[in-house]
Design a protein around this motif. Structure first.
Motif, short mmCIF file in Angstrom:
data_model
loop_
_atom_site.label_atom_id
_atom_site.label_comp_id
_atom_site.label_asym_id
_atom_site.label_seq_id
_atom_site.Cartn_x
_atom_site.Cartn_y
_atom_site.Cartn_z
N UNK A 35 0.81 -1.17 0.03
CA UNK A 35 0.11 0.16 0.05
C UNK A 35 0.88 1.20 0.04
N UNK A 36 0.66 2.10 -0.82
CA UNK A 36 1.28 3.19 -1.14
C UNK A 36 0.73 4.28 -0.07
N UNK A 37 1.45 4.73 0.89
CA UNK A 37 0.77 5.60 1.97
C UNK A 37 0.96 7.13 1.84
N UNK A 38 2.11 7.51 1.24
CA UNK A 38 2.33 8.96 1.16
C UNK A 38 3.52 8.91 0.05
N UNK A 39 3.58 10.34 -0.36
CA UNK A 39 4.53 10.65 -1.20
C UNK A 39 5.09 12.19 -0.94
N UNK A 40 6.16 12.25 -0.79
CA UNK A 40 6.74 13.76 -0.51
C UNK A 40 7.85 14.12 -1.53
N UNK A 41 7.79 15.12 -2.24
CA UNK A 41 8.54 15.76 -3.09
C UNK A 41 9.49 16.83 -2.67
N UNK A 42 10.61 17.16 -3.23
CA UNK A 42 11.59 18.20 -2.74
C UNK A 42 11.05 19.54 -3.39
N UNK A 43 11.34 20.66 -2.97
CA UNK A 43 10.88 21.84 -3.46
C UNK A 43 11.38 22.19 -4.86
N UNK A 44 12.34 21.43 -5.18
CA UNK A 44 13.04 21.93 -6.52
C UNK A 44 12.11 20.55 -7.75
N UNK A 49 9.92 11.04 -2.74
CA UNK A 49 10.04 9.78 -1.63
C UNK A 49 8.77 8.90 -1.50
N UNK A 50 8.74 8.03 -2.07
CA UNK A 50 7.43 7.26 -1.77
C UNK A 50 7.51 6.55 -0.55
N UNK A 51 6.51 6.51 0.31
CA UNK A 51 6.41 5.70 1.37
C UNK A 51 5.15 4.51 1.12
N UNK A 52 5.84 3.48 1.66
CA UNK A 52 4.66 2.27 1.41
C UNK A 52 4.82 1.45 2.66
N UNK A 89 11.15 13.30 -11.68
CA UNK A 89 12.00 13.27 -10.20
C UNK A 89 12.23 11.90 -10.16
N UNK A 90 13.70 11.66 -9.37
CA UNK A 90 14.02 10.48 -9.06
C UNK A 90 13.15 9.88 -7.87
N UNK A 91 13.03 8.77 -7.89
CA UNK A 91 12.07 8.12 -6.99
C UNK A 91 13.00 7.21 -5.82
N UNK A 92 12.51 7.29 -4.51
CA UNK A 92 13.28 6.75 -3.46
C UNK A 92 12.00 5.93 -2.83
N UNK A 93 12.15 4.71 -2.70
CA UNK A 93 11.08 4.14 -1.95
C UNK A 93 11.63 3.83 -0.48
N UNK A 94 10.50 4.08 0.57
CA UNK A 94 10.72 3.95 1.80
C UNK A 94 9.62 3.41 2.77
N UNK A 95 10.11 2.26 3.33
CA UNK A 95 9.09 1.52 4.30
C UNK A 95 8.39 2.54 5.33
N UNK A 96 7.24 2.56 5.50
CA UNK A 96 6.49 3.60 6.18
C UNK A 96 6.33 2.98 7.48
N UNK A 97 6.99 3.21 8.72
CA UNK A 97 6.75 2.55 10.08
C UNK A 97 5.59 3.25 10.70
N UNK A 98 4.67 3.84 10.12
CA UNK A 98 3.51 4.50 10.76
C UNK A 98 2.49 3.15 11.19
N UNK A 99 2.25 2.45 10.32
CA UNK A 99 1.11 1.52 10.96
C UNK A 99 1.50 0.51 12.09
N UNK A 100 3.04 0.30 12.06
CA UNK A 100 3.55 -0.54 12.85
C UNK A 100 3.40 0.28 14.35
#
Length: 146
Positions: A35-44, A49-52, A89-100
């Motif tokens: 599940x993709x939970x959030x995406x944040x992008x830099x100001x430029x 960063x895609x959180x899942x 934009x370049x994509x970076x995938x990060x595991x989202x620890x929020x549900x845990x």
């Protein structure tokens, strides 16, 4: 620098594109229930960063992380095609620890409720150690004369 509203809209669009890609086009067997939970992008608008989150064990999380890394180029190409921005934009995938963390907080709250119920159960038959009303009151026969 870009307007914050535009960056937010682009981040939301990237989140939708990535979620659709994972659901429909990426057929990697290592990919778990993602599940993709959030995406944040830099100001430029250069890095996103895609959180899942992944439903399953730690092994399934690591397999999913490897699958996402291998599919990063295909997903980035699709993001570039669908968004139409000058620089994809370049994509970076990060595991989202929020549900845990939320699950851990729920467990702690449930434990606190159980302890409160135990204290309330023990207090049901409790009586005061002294008088029920510890405050002194003037006798009815006494007059308040000074």
């Amino acid at each position: 620098m870009v307007d914050a509203a535009r960056a937010s809209k682009l981040a939301d669009r990237i989140q939708q594109i990535v979620a659709e890609m994972l659901e429909r086009r990426i057929k990697d067997p290592r990919l778990g229930f993602v599940t993709v939970t959030d995406t944040r992008i830099t100001a430029d608008l250069r890095d996103a960063t895609v959180f899942y989150t992944v439903f399953g064990s730690d092994a399934e999380r690591s397999d999913t992380a490897a699958a996402l890394e291998s599919a990063k180029g295909i997903i980035r190409a699709e993001v570039g095609r669908q968004t139409g921005v000058r620089f994809t934009p370049t994509l970076t995938f990060r595991h989202d620890p929020l549900p845990d963390s939320a699950r851990q907080l729920d467990d702690l709250i449930n434990a606190a409720r159980a302890r409160d119920a135990e204290v309330a159960r023990r207090a049901e038959g409790a009586v005061y150690a002294g008088d029920a009303d510890p405050y002194k009151k003037p006798d009815e026969g006494e007059d308040d004369q000074a």
